[in-house]
Enzyme design. Structure first.
Site, short mmCIF file in Angstrom:
data_model
loop_
_atom_site.label_atom_id
_atom_site.label_comp_id
_atom_site.label_asym_id
_atom_site.label_seq_id
_atom_site.Cartn_x
_atom_site.Cartn_y
_atom_site.Cartn_z
N CYS A 176 0.80 -1.22 -0.09
CA CYS A 176 0.06 0.13 -0.16
C CYS A 176 1.04 1.22 -0.26
O CYS A 176 2.03 1.00 -0.47
CB CYS A 176 -1.01 -0.05 1.20
SG CYS A 176 -0.06 -0.32 2.74
N GLU A 177 0.45 2.18 0.51
CA GLU A 177 1.32 3.51 0.64
C GLU A 177 2.68 3.30 1.31
O GLU A 177 3.74 3.50 0.77
CB GLU A 177 0.76 4.80 0.91
CG GLU A 177 1.46 5.94 0.74
CD GLU A 177 0.49 7.16 1.29
OE1 GLU A 177 1.30 8.42 1.26
OE2 GLU A 177 -0.60 7.11 1.85
#
Length: 189
Positions: A67-68
């Site tokens: 994810c980020e």
């Protein structure tokens, strides 16, 4: 190649993915990048397990989730996919898995992009989750989730394999990811 196929699963919201993601262009099909937002775990499981029952042992597949920052959404998706994998195999076959090589990328997309690999991304950009331009869209995504995804503790993913694009590491073996070439000349992953 150690693997026949590498699947990179991006667990960020649609606006983050559209704003920049790891590219599979030029990989000749060896690497594929799939996007499943946090509320799409059922779609991710359907994609990964639709034909695996007949393909067990016939190919070597590696899954890399992120994810980020790879602190919440990526590890949460990892946990759900791993639990489904164990459920399909059944406790009588523990520790067998359909996908034994599953990784969470340390640092997530931000670490990958800012770590010198922006040339392997398309577009070559990074949109953070908290970008104010997408506040309403983020609220809509939160409304789509059945329940809020909570941060996963390091203990919860202690059996997972954690990979850094800059310094690959496997918790049980430092040799696990030496075959990945994260250089600019390598196929994007």
């Amino acid at each position: 190649k150690k693997y026949d196929h590498v699947i990179v699963i991006d667990c960020r919201y649609e606006y983050e993915f559209s704003g920049g993601h790891i590219s599979d262009a030029g990989s000749d099909g060896w690497i594929s990048v799939k996007h499943f937002a946090p509320h799409q775990e059922e779609e991710a499981k359907a994609f990964l397990f639709r034909e695996r029952e007949v393909a067990v042992g016939n190919d070597r597949i590696c899954i890399i989730l992120h994810c980020e920052f790879s602190q919440q959404r990526g590890p949460a998706m990892f946990k759900k996919i791993r639990a489904h994998d164990r459920e399909l195999i059944g406790p009588e076959h523990y520790p067998a898995l359909l996908y034994p090589e599953m990784y969470v990328m340390i640092g997530g997309y931000k670490g990958f992009f800012e770590g010198g690999y922006s040339g392997l991304c398309e577009p070559q950009a990074y949109v953070p989750e908290k970008d104010k331009r997408f506040t309403e869209e983020k609220k809509r995504f939160h409304g789509l989730k059945n329940r809020k995804t909570r941060p996963i503790s390091s203990a919860a993913v202690s059996s997972s394999i954690v990979v850094s694009p800059l310094r690959p590491v496997r918790r049980s073996s430092s040799e696990a990811m030496k075959h990945f070439d994260w250089s600019e000349e390598a196929a994007p992953c």
